[in-house]
Scaffold this active site. Structure first.
Site, PDB file in Angstrom:
ATOM      1  N   ASP A 154       0.696  -1.157  -0.252  1.00 49.44           N
ATOM      2  CA  ASP A 154      -0.078   0.062   0.003  1.00 49.44           C
ATOM      3  C   ASP A 154       0.930   1.257   0.034  1.00 49.44           C
ATOM      4  O   ASP A 154       1.790   1.225   0.834  1.00 49.44           O
ATOM      5  CB  ASP A 154      -0.865   0.041   1.151  1.00 49.44           C
ATOM      6  CG  ASP A 154      -1.962   1.187   1.242  1.00 49.44           C
ATOM      7  OD1 ASP A 154      -2.980   1.154   0.691  1.00 49.44           O
ATOM      8  OD2 ASP A 154      -1.470   2.167   1.843  1.00 49.44           O
TER       9      ASP A 154
ATOM     10  N   TYR B   1       2.346  10.196  -0.183  1.00 52.27           N
ATOM     11  CA  TYR B   1       3.551   9.809   0.665  1.00 52.27           C
ATOM     12  C   TYR B   1       4.688  10.195   0.049  1.00 52.27           C
ATOM     13  O   TYR B   1       5.722  10.019   0.798  1.00 52.27           O
ATOM     14  CB  TYR B   1       3.276   8.315   0.765  1.00 52.27           C
ATOM     15  CG  TYR B   1       2.090   7.509   1.319  1.00 52.27           C
ATOM     16  CD1 TYR B   1       1.092   8.616   1.897  1.00 52.27           C
ATOM     17  CD2 TYR B   1       1.938   6.468   1.464  1.00 52.27           C
ATOM     18  CE1 TYR B   1       0.101   7.993   2.399  1.00 52.27           C
ATOM     19  CE2 TYR B   1       0.746   5.989   1.957  1.00 52.27           C
ATOM     20  CZ  TYR B   1      -0.174   6.747   2.579  1.00 52.27           C
ATOM     21  OH  TYR B   1      -1.240   6.122   3.273  1.00 52.27           O
TER      22      TYR B   1
ATOM     23  N   LYS C 259      -3.331   5.875  -4.023  1.00 55.23           N
ATOM     24  CA  LYS C 259      -4.413   6.830  -3.571  1.00 55.23           C
ATOM     25  C   LYS C 259      -4.194   8.135  -4.512  1.00 55.23           C
ATOM     26  O   LYS C 259      -3.296   8.671  -4.934  1.00 55.23           O
ATOM     27  CB  LYS C 259      -4.476   7.095  -2.222  1.00 55.23           C
ATOM     28  CG  LYS C 259      -4.353   5.890  -1.604  1.00 55.23           C
ATOM     29  CD  LYS C 259      -4.234   5.927   0.103  1.00 55.23           C
ATOM     30  CE  LYS C 259      -4.027   5.040   0.813  1.00 55.23           C
ATOM     31  NZ  LYS C 259      -2.424   4.261   0.805  1.00 55.23           N
TER      32      LYS C 259
ATOM     33  N   HIS D   9      -8.298   9.288  -1.446  1.00 51.96           N
ATOM     34  CA  HIS D   9      -7.224   9.409  -0.376  1.00 51.96           C
ATOM     35  C   HIS D   9      -8.496  10.109   0.653  1.00 51.96           C
ATOM     36  O   HIS D   9      -8.242   9.519   1.975  1.00 51.96           O
ATOM     37  CB  HIS D   9      -5.955  10.132  -0.234  1.00 51.96           C
ATOM     38  CG  HIS D   9      -5.152   9.886   0.388  1.00 51.96           C
ATOM     39  ND1 HIS D   9      -3.796   9.734   0.139  1.00 51.96           N
ATOM     40  CD2 HIS D   9      -5.120   9.625   1.782  1.00 51.96           C
ATOM     41  CE1 HIS D   9      -3.131   9.455   1.015  1.00 51.96           C
ATOM     42  NE2 HIS D   9      -3.869   9.118   2.292  1.00 51.96           N
TER      43      HIS D   9
END
Length: 319
Positions: free
Chosen positions: A51, A56, A85, A116
């Site tokens: 994931d 990120y 996402k 998200h």
């Protein structure tokens, strides 16, 4: 006690017919230079669910870790389940965002693409990911409904770029609003979930509608009481495992997949040593959550600075 490999290798069927591995490697807040090795190691020891997210900032490293595992012959791409996402500054450019993530990952497709957060931010603001207003608050576009974003997500179905689509951080009110207008039911709702924040209303609603739950932050966070909570420790002693193992196993026993975040090789391996929790174990943990509920003491550990009410039914749902 459950067999470690049997529990860790559990799979759940999505409403698309595909299967999602119950245990995934989470990569949020994993530091630069660490993620590639963590992903490659996780796959080498049996993880098949990875994931990540555009926000990120590590899709590139995640992709390199996946590539290394595939090129070493450890796994084939079709045996992996990769999730990323859609970030909030890309709500107007959904397919373009997915294309960018695929480019970062070095993949032709992802197995799951998630919204998200159900809120759009200014795509032309003063920062590409975290645009702010002069007062420092987030530069939100509240006139852009998450329903419009979902309609664009639905266009990805059948494109070959995303095998399934879903959402993150959706409470029941947001899900009800979405399902009233959706053509495609989300395959997954990824939420912060642990005994201190069971989100039972959302979990039960998703089960009723055929939406799978994936739990993030399953151990809480730094300073979380979960690892030392007496009922969790009691179950851990009964099973001969550590409290973290109980917390991860709890999700699989309740039918949810769970993301275990680590870049430490031994911890990555240890997080696969899951156990089957029996009715007595689940009842012990249920009593703990019920006690917290009676004291209005649920705890959320992930606070996005949106200053919006996402409809979470706990005392600190306004984030």
């Amino acid at each position: 006690m459950g067999s470690t490999s049997t529990v860790a290798d559990t799979r759940f069927k999505l409403n698309t017919g595909a299967e999602i591995p119950a245990l995934g490697l989470g990569t949020w807040q994993s530091g630069p230079g660490e993620v590639e090795k963590a992903v490659a190691h996780a796959i080498s020891v049996g993880y098949r669910h990875i994931d990540t997210a555009f926000a990120y900032g590590n899709e590139g490293e995640v992709g390199k870790g996946i590539k290394a595992a595939i090129e070493s012959g450890v796994v084939k791409r079709e045996d992996l389940f990769v999730t990323t996402k859609l970030w909030s500054t890309w709500h107007y450019r959904v397919e373009q965002a997915l294309d960018k993530s695929l480019e970062n990952l070095g993949l032709d497709y992802v197995d799951l693409y998630l919204v998200h957060w159900p809120v759009a931010m200014n795509p032309n603001g003063n920062h590409p990911n975290i645009p702010t207003l002069p007062d420092g608050s987030r530069d939100l576009h509240l006139n852009h409904s998450h329903i419009n974003t979902w309609k664009d997500m639905e266009k990805l179905v059948g494109s070959g770029k995303a095998k399934a689509i879903g959402v993150c951080n959706y409470s029941r009110p947001y899900l009800e609003e979405l399902l009233a207008q959706a053509t495609v039911v989300p395959a997954v709702n990824q939420i912060e979930n642990h005994p201190c924040l069971p989100q039972q209303e959302a979990v039960d609603f998703c089960k009723e509608k055929g939406i799978h739950i994936t739990a993030y932050s399953p151990l809480g966070s730094t300073g979380s009481p979960l690892l030392t909570a007496e009922p969790i420790v009691e179950v851990a002693k009964r099973k001969g495992v550590d409290p973290a193992t109980v917390l991860l196993s709890w999700h699989i026993s309740r039918g949810s997949s769970v993301l275990a975040k680590s870049v430490n090789p031994s911890r990555i391996e240890g997080n696969r040593n899951l156990v089957a929790l029996d009715d007595a174990d689940m009842a012990t943990i249920a009593k703990y959550t019920n006690d917290l509920a009676s004291k209005n003491a649920f705890q959320r550990f992930v606070f996005p600075p949106f200053k919006l009410d996402f409809g979470f039914p706990d005392k600190i749902g306004r984030v």
